[in-house]
Write an enzyme that holds these catalytic residues in place. Structure first.
Site, PDB file in Angstrom:
ATOM      1  N   TYR A 159       0.856  -1.205   0.000  1.00  0.00           N
ATOM      2  CA  TYR A 159       0.000   0.000   0.000  1.00  0.00           C
ATOM      3  C   TYR A 159       0.889   1.251   0.000  1.00  0.00           C
ATOM      4  CZ  TYR A 159      -4.334   2.611   0.654  1.00  0.00           C
ATOM      5  OH  TYR A 159      -5.409   3.463   0.487  1.00  0.00           O
ATOM      6  N   LYS A 166      -3.023   8.292   3.223  1.00  0.00           N
ATOM      7  CA  LYS A 166      -4.209   8.068   4.070  1.00  0.00           C
ATOM      8  C   LYS A 166      -3.954   8.553   5.493  1.00  0.00           C
ATOM      9  CE  LYS A 166      -7.093   6.173   1.067  1.00  0.00           C
ATOM     10  NZ  LYS A 166      -8.136   7.032   0.425  1.00  0.00           N
TER      11      LYS A 166
HETATM   12  P1  NAD Z   1     -12.508   4.149  -8.011  1.00  0.00           P
HETATM   13  O1  NAD Z   1     -11.410   3.982  -8.979  1.00  0.00           O
HETATM   14  O2  NAD Z   1     -13.860   3.806  -8.447  1.00  0.00           O
HETATM   15  O3  NAD Z   1     -12.504   5.644  -7.426  1.00  0.00           O
HETATM   16  C1  NAD Z   1     -11.345   6.432  -7.337  1.00  0.00           C
HETATM   17  C2  NAD Z   1     -11.715   7.771  -7.923  1.00  0.00           C
HETATM   18  O4  NAD Z   1     -10.656   8.711  -7.773  1.00  0.00           O
HETATM   19  C3  NAD Z   1     -12.016   7.672  -9.430  1.00  0.00           C
HETATM   20  O5  NAD Z   1     -13.317   8.141  -9.686  1.00  0.00           O
HETATM   21  C4  NAD Z   1     -10.986   8.582 -10.046  1.00  0.00           C
HETATM   22  O6  NAD Z   1     -11.454   9.250 -11.198  1.00  0.00           O
HETATM   23  C5  NAD Z   1     -10.735   9.543  -8.899  1.00  0.00           C
HETATM   24  N1  NAD Z   1      -9.508  10.324  -9.065  1.00  0.00           N
HETATM   25  C6  NAD Z   1      -8.222   9.880  -9.133  1.00  0.00           C
HETATM   26  N2  NAD Z   1      -7.402  10.908  -9.360  1.00  0.00           N
HETATM   27  C7  NAD Z   1      -8.171  12.032  -9.429  1.00  0.00           C
HETATM   28  C8  NAD Z   1      -7.899  13.418  -9.664  1.00  0.00           C
HETATM   29  N3  NAD Z   1      -6.643  13.872  -9.877  1.00  0.00           N
HETATM   30  N4  NAD Z   1      -8.936  14.297  -9.668  1.00  0.00           N
HETATM   31  C9  NAD Z   1     -10.196  13.851  -9.470  1.00  0.00           C
HETATM   32  N5  NAD Z   1     -10.520  12.563  -9.251  1.00  0.00           N
HETATM   33  C10 NAD Z   1      -9.506  11.668  -9.234  1.00  0.00           C
HETATM   34  O7  NAD Z   1     -12.072   3.273  -6.730  1.00  0.00           O
HETATM   35  P2  NAD Z   1     -12.706   3.206  -5.252  1.00  0.00           P
HETATM   36  O8  NAD Z   1     -12.165   1.944  -4.688  1.00  0.00           O
HETATM   37  O9  NAD Z   1     -14.159   3.457  -5.299  1.00  0.00           O
HETATM   38  O10 NAD Z   1     -11.952   4.397  -4.498  1.00  0.00           O
HETATM   39  C11 NAD Z   1     -12.631   5.443  -3.840  1.00  0.00           C
HETATM   40  C12 NAD Z   1     -11.991   5.752  -2.506  1.00  0.00           C
HETATM   41  O11 NAD Z   1     -12.139   4.651  -1.632  1.00  0.00           O
HETATM   42  C13 NAD Z   1     -10.502   6.049  -2.553  1.00  0.00           C
HETATM   43  O12 NAD Z   1     -10.212   7.106  -1.653  1.00  0.00           O
HETATM   44  C14 NAD Z   1      -9.889   4.765  -2.035  1.00  0.00           C
HETATM   45  O13 NAD Z   1      -8.625   4.999  -1.460  1.00  0.00           O
HETATM   46  C15 NAD Z   1     -10.908   4.397  -1.004  1.00  0.00           C
HETATM   47  N6  NAD Z   1     -10.868   3.005  -0.538  1.00  0.00           N
HETATM   48  C16 NAD Z   1     -11.007   1.975  -1.425  1.00  0.00           C
HETATM   49  C17 NAD Z   1     -10.977   0.669  -0.956  1.00  0.00           C
HETATM   50  C18 NAD Z   1     -11.064  -0.500  -1.908  1.00  0.00           C
HETATM   51  O14 NAD Z   1     -10.654  -1.595  -1.553  1.00  0.00           O
HETATM   52  N7  NAD Z   1     -11.579  -0.318  -3.109  1.00  0.00           N
HETATM   53  C19 NAD Z   1     -10.833   0.422   0.413  1.00  0.00           C
HETATM   54  C20 NAD Z   1     -10.740   1.500   1.310  1.00  0.00           C
HETATM   55  C21 NAD Z   1     -10.753   2.791   0.808  1.00  0.00           C
HETATM   56  O1  0WE Z   2      -7.016   3.030  -1.656  1.00  0.00           O
HETATM   57  C1  0WE Z   2      -6.981   1.996  -2.298  1.00  0.00           C
HETATM   58  C2  0WE Z   2      -6.497   1.981  -3.723  1.00  0.00           C
HETATM   59  C3  0WE Z   2      -6.259   3.362  -4.259  1.00  0.00           C
HETATM   60  C4  0WE Z   2      -5.493   3.411  -5.537  1.00  0.00           C
HETATM   61  C5  0WE Z   2      -5.536   2.424  -6.514  1.00  0.00           C
HETATM   62  C6  0WE Z   2      -4.798   2.561  -7.679  1.00  0.00           C
HETATM   63  C7  0WE Z   2      -4.753   1.490  -8.749  1.00  0.00           C
HETATM   64  C8  0WE Z   2      -4.448   2.056 -10.118  1.00  0.00           C
HETATM   65  C9  0WE Z   2      -4.698   4.512  -5.758  1.00  0.00           C
HETATM   66  N1  0WE Z   2      -3.974   4.675  -6.885  1.00  0.00           N
HETATM   67  C10 0WE Z   2      -4.027   3.716  -7.842  1.00  0.00           C
HETATM   68  N2  0WE Z   2      -3.271   3.907  -8.977  1.00  0.00           N
HETATM   69  C11 0WE Z   2      -3.388   3.116 -10.073  1.00  0.00           C
HETATM   70  O2  0WE Z   2      -2.661   3.306 -11.069  1.00  0.00           O
HETATM   71  N3  0WE Z   2      -7.359   0.830  -1.659  1.00  0.00           N
HETATM   72  C12 0WE Z   2      -7.649   0.861  -0.259  1.00  0.00           C
HETATM   73  C13 0WE Z   2      -7.404  -0.487  -2.336  1.00  0.00           C
HETATM   74  C14 0WE Z   2      -6.092  -1.144  -2.128  1.00  0.00           C
HETATM   75  O3  0WE Z   2      -5.031  -0.827  -2.891  1.00  0.00           O
HETATM   76  C15 0WE Z   2      -3.952  -1.566  -2.437  1.00  0.00           C
HETATM   77  C16 0WE Z   2      -4.354  -2.332  -1.351  1.00  0.00           C
HETATM   78  C17 0WE Z   2      -5.730  -2.060  -1.153  1.00  0.00           C
HETATM   79  C18 0WE Z   2      -6.617  -2.635  -0.092  1.00  0.00           C
HETATM   80  C19 0WE Z   2      -2.637  -1.588  -2.887  1.00  0.00           C
HETATM   81  C20 0WE Z   2      -1.718  -2.437  -2.275  1.00  0.00           C
HETATM   82  C21 0WE Z   2      -2.103  -3.208  -1.198  1.00  0.00           C
HETATM   83  C22 0WE Z   2      -3.420  -3.166  -0.728  1.00  0.00           C
END
Ligand code: NAD
Ligand code: 0WE
Length: 259
Positions: A159, A166
């Protein structure tokens, strides 16, 4: 919670597609009667966001790269016009780190990509909260919710720089809550367990992470974006009127375990 958001106006940042956590939150708000505004990043996802927005009561769909002060100023001006100068709810669901920094060693993160992750994933909440403040003040108060992950508190392998971002986001929630509390604006985070979204699917080792959750979390099961939507709806609702500066874990209890 039908009707919980009747007359409420919400701005949602971070919908990319139907799997996005932001979309699950938006659906929950829409089901409660909220009017919505959406931003999307870049032309690649414009169509998908417009199609989704058309299925709910949406007053605005507009582009926003959170790295751009010009975009943010324009977006909040447009939100003010769409919602008579008021805003009740802000959903921040945005994060980005370079793909190469989510593998390998954190130690190797270069300066420019460290700041990129912090700028998009943490500073953007501060910038949005500042821009939302006058609109929420006019509404008599408001609620802001952002998405975080356990990797900001503990070292989760791979991560990496997102964990550092975060940690900055989590601290920002507390400082924003202190600043904005006197204006009846609440600021909270949801710490979600792994969800298979666009951002998560591309990550090597995601299936392994899901197996670990199934084995070790008290509830022995994955969470869904809908679970996060329900938790977010609570946090931005009047039921949470005295809840601010906190993190609500939607992770099957995984965060509580030491083994
Ligand atoms: P997602 O890809 O659907 O959403 C991420 C969003 O960030 C996208 O809509 C993307 O367009 C936007 N984004 C990235 N760079 C940007 C920029 N420069 N300007 C504007 N928008 C931008 O994925 P998600 O999993 O729904 O992620 C949403 C949030 O949830 C993130 O903060 C992620 O860290 C958090 N999160 C995700 C998980 C998981 O496992 N998916 C777990 C915990 C937290
Ligand atoms: O916040 C996240 C992922 C956010 C994210 C994902 C990507 C993938 C594509 C941010 N930047 C990028 N850039 C890219 O090019 N999570 C909480 C999901 C997540 O991501 C991981 C995790 C978990 C959980 C990455 C490594 C290990 C665990």
């Amino acid at each position: 919670m039908a009707g919980a958001f009747a007359g409420k106006r919400a701005l949602v940042l971070g919908v990319a597609n139907r799997r996005s956590i932001a979309w699950a939150i938006a659906r929950e708000l829409a089901a409660g009667g909220a009017r919505l505004a959406f931003t999307y990043q870049g032309e690649r996802i414009e169509r998908s966001v417009r199609e989704l927005a058309a299925t709910v009561d949406s007053a605005l769909v507009t582009e926003c790269d959170v790295r751009s002060d010009d975009d943010l100023a324009r977006v909040f001006a447009e939100v003010g016009e769409a919602f008579d100068g008021e805003l009740d709810i802000l959903v921040h669901s945005v994060a980005f780190a370079a793909a190469e920094d989510l593998e390998g060693r954190f130690t190797d993160t270069p300066r420019d990509r460290f700041w990129l992750a912090l700028e998009v994933s943490a500073y953007s909440l501060v910038a949005c909260a500042r821009a939302a403040e006058p609109l929420m003040e006019r509404a008599g108060g408001g609620a802001i919710v952002t998405m975080t992950y356990l990797g900001g508190e503990r070292a989760v392998p791979h991560y990496n720089v997102m964990g550092v971002a975060k940690a900055a986001l989590d601290a920002s929630v507390r400082y924003l809550a202190w600043d904005l509390g006197p204006k009846n604006i609440r600021v909270n985070a949801i710490s979600a367990g792994p969800v298979r979204t666009l951002a998560a699917r591309s990550i090597a080792g995601f299936p392994t992470m899901e197996e670990i959750v199934e084995e070790r979390a008290p509830l022995h099961r994955h969470i869904t974006a809908e679970d996060v939507g329900a938790a977010a709806a609570y946090l931005v609702s009047d039921a949470a009127r005295n809840v601010t500066a906190t993190t609500l874990y939607v992770d099957s209890g995984y965060h509580a375990m030491g083994m």
